[in-house]
Design a protein around this motif. Structure first.
Motif, PDB file in Angstrom:
ATOM      1  N   LEU A   3       0.809  -1.215   0.000  1.00 44.02           N
ATOM      2  CA  LEU A   3       0.000   0.000   0.000  1.00 44.02           C
ATOM      3  C   LEU A   3       0.841   1.263   0.000  1.00 44.02           C
ATOM      4  O   LEU A   3       0.535   2.227  -0.679  1.00 44.02           O
ATOM      5  CB  LEU A   3      -0.929   0.018   1.226  1.00 44.02           C
ATOM      6  CG  LEU A   3      -2.077  -0.973   1.203  1.00 44.02           C
ATOM      7  CD1 LEU A   3      -2.841  -0.900   2.516  1.00 44.02           C
ATOM      8  CD2 LEU A   3      -3.004  -0.674   0.046  1.00 44.02           C
ATOM      9  N   TRP A   4       1.920   1.288   0.777  1.00 45.86           N
ATOM     10  CA  TRP A   4       2.692   2.514   0.862  1.00 45.86           C
ATOM     11  C   TRP A   4       3.772   2.631  -0.197  1.00 45.86           C
ATOM     12  O   TRP A   4       4.281   3.711  -0.447  1.00 45.86           O
ATOM     13  CB  TRP A   4       3.275   2.696   2.262  1.00 45.86           C
ATOM     14  CG  TRP A   4       4.267   1.677   2.676  1.00 45.86           C
ATOM     15  CD1 TRP A   4       4.043   0.548   3.377  1.00 45.86           C
ATOM     16  CD2 TRP A   4       5.674   1.685   2.399  1.00 45.86           C
ATOM     17  NE1 TRP A   4       5.202  -0.149   3.550  1.00 45.86           N
ATOM     18  CE2 TRP A   4       6.226   0.520   2.966  1.00 45.86           C
ATOM     19  CE3 TRP A   4       6.516   2.561   1.715  1.00 45.86           C
ATOM     20  CZ2 TRP A   4       7.571   0.209   2.874  1.00 45.86           C
ATOM     21  CZ3 TRP A   4       7.859   2.246   1.635  1.00 45.86           C
ATOM     22  CH2 TRP A   4       8.369   1.089   2.212  1.00 45.86           C
ATOM     23  N   LEU A  68      -1.801  16.596   2.053  1.00 46.30           N
ATOM     24  CA  LEU A  68      -1.155  15.869   3.130  1.00 46.30           C
ATOM     25  C   LEU A  68      -1.951  14.619   3.492  1.00 46.30           C
ATOM     26  O   LEU A  68      -3.160  14.566   3.259  1.00 46.30           O
ATOM     27  CB  LEU A  68      -1.030  16.753   4.374  1.00 46.30           C
ATOM     28  CG  LEU A  68      -0.262  18.059   4.196  1.00 46.30           C
ATOM     29  CD1 LEU A  68      -0.318  18.889   5.470  1.00 46.30           C
ATOM     30  CD2 LEU A  68       1.170  17.782   3.805  1.00 46.30           C
ATOM     31  N   ALA A  69      -1.275  13.645   4.071  1.00 42.67           N
ATOM     32  CA  ALA A  69      -1.920  12.416   4.532  1.00 42.67           C
ATOM     33  C   ALA A  69      -1.431  12.119   5.947  1.00 42.67           C
ATOM     34  O   ALA A  69      -0.232  12.203   6.224  1.00 42.67           O
ATOM     35  CB  ALA A  69      -1.577  11.255   3.610  1.00 42.67           C
ATOM     36  N   GLN A  70      -2.364  11.785   6.835  1.00 39.22           N
ATOM     37  CA  GLN A  70      -2.025  11.491   8.223  1.00 39.22           C
ATOM     38  C   GLN A  70      -1.331  10.142   8.329  1.00 39.22           C
ATOM     39  O   GLN A  70      -1.684   9.187   7.645  1.00 39.22           O
ATOM     40  CB  GLN A  70      -3.289  11.480   9.079  1.00 39.22           C
ATOM     41  CG  GLN A  70      -3.020  11.286  10.548  1.00 39.22           C
ATOM     42  CD  GLN A  70      -4.291  11.359  11.383  1.00 39.22           C
ATOM     43  OE1 GLN A  70      -5.268  11.958  10.992  1.00 39.22           O
ATOM     44  NE2 GLN A  70      -4.246  10.746  12.546  1.00 39.22           N
ATOM     45  N   LEU A  85      -2.164   6.455   7.065  1.00 35.19           N
ATOM     46  CA  LEU A  85      -3.475   5.914   7.395  1.00 35.19           C
ATOM     47  C   LEU A  85      -4.438   6.348   6.290  1.00 35.19           C
ATOM     48  O   LEU A  85      -4.739   7.530   6.160  1.00 35.19           O
ATOM     49  CB  LEU A  85      -3.944   6.423   8.761  1.00 35.19           C
ATOM     50  CG  LEU A  85      -3.034   6.057   9.937  1.00 35.19           C
ATOM     51  CD1 LEU A  85      -3.501   6.749  11.199  1.00 35.19           C
ATOM     52  CD2 LEU A  85      -2.994   4.553  10.127  1.00 35.19           C
ATOM     53  N   GLU A  86      -4.890   5.415   5.501  1.00 32.08           N
ATOM     54  CA  GLU A  86      -5.691   5.728   4.311  1.00 32.08           C
ATOM     55  C   GLU A  86      -7.019   6.425   4.614  1.00 32.08           C
ATOM     56  O   GLU A  86      -7.450   7.279   3.886  1.00 32.08           O
ATOM     57  CB  GLU A  86      -5.954   4.448   3.504  1.00 32.08           C
ATOM     58  CG  GLU A  86      -4.706   3.896   2.845  1.00 32.08           C
ATOM     59  CD  GLU A  86      -4.015   4.891   1.914  1.00 32.08           C
ATOM     60  OE1 GLU A  86      -4.705   5.632   1.195  1.00 32.08           O
ATOM     61  OE2 GLU A  86      -2.779   4.931   1.917  1.00 32.08           O
ATOM     62  N   SER A  87      -7.682   6.036   5.692  1.00 31.62           N
ATOM     63  CA  SER A  87      -9.018   6.577   5.930  1.00 31.62           C
ATOM     64  C   SER A  87      -9.021   7.752   6.903  1.00 31.62           C
ATOM     65  O   SER A  87     -10.055   8.100   7.454  1.00 31.62           O
ATOM     66  CB  SER A  87      -9.920   5.462   6.474  1.00 31.62           C
ATOM     67  OG  SER A  87      -9.378   4.984   7.684  1.00 31.62           O
TER      68      SER A  87
END
Length: 160
Positions: A3-4, A68-70, A85-87
């Motif tokens: 995923l990453w 940005l993504a957490q 964290l995707e969601s």
């Protein structure tokens, strides 16, 4: 891992196509965002779009939107590998910077606004952002130069 990996490769590819000033703006915005008291987790760069970079005699203007993504890592205890964290939260930051023309460019003026994506799309906020960015772009141009006493010292004799 699967995923990453595409995200990491995508970020590396985006970073490779950016100018040094654009990378500097991204780093500065991330530092600003992580410095806010309501941010408790680390965020990673997800995407950079809407990039504008213009040069004029007064310096270089850079404008961009940073997605940005957490991550799962807390801000107070950063780790080397923080998975996204995707969601979770995916804020977007608008950044406008004006750099001077020196060998190591100094920031003449800057503006950034970070919030949820839908927040930045609101008409009033978008109009304010546009006005602030126009003001940043004008920094260093003739209209806002510092006036020093004696700069314009012209005298004219009075008629006798």
């Amino acid at each position: 891992v699967s995923l990453w990996l595409p995200l990491a490769l995508g970020v590396a590819a985006v970073a490779a196509g950016q100018s040094p000033l654009q990378r500097r703006v991204v780093r500065d915005v991330l530092e600003y965002f992580h410095g806010r008291s309501n941010v408790h987790f680390l965020f990673k760069e997800r995407e950079v779009d809407g990039v504008i970079e213009r040069e004029d005699p007064s310096g270089t203007f850079v404008q961009l939107r940073l997605g940005l993504a957490q991550t799962a890592c807390r801000k107070r205890a950063p780790q080397r590998h923080c998975r996204v964290l995707e969601s979770r939260r995916r804020p977007t930051c608008l950044a406008c910077y004006k750099f001077d023309t020196s060998d190591v460019p100094k920031v003449l003026d800057k503006y950034h606004n970070c919030g949820p994506s839908h927040h930045l799309a609101a008409k009033e906020i978008r109009q304010r952002d546009e006005a602030e960015c126009r003001a940043v772009e004008e920094a260093g141009k003739g209209g806002d130069t510092l006036y020093l006493p004696g700069m314009f010292a012209f005298s004219r004799g009075l008629p006798a």
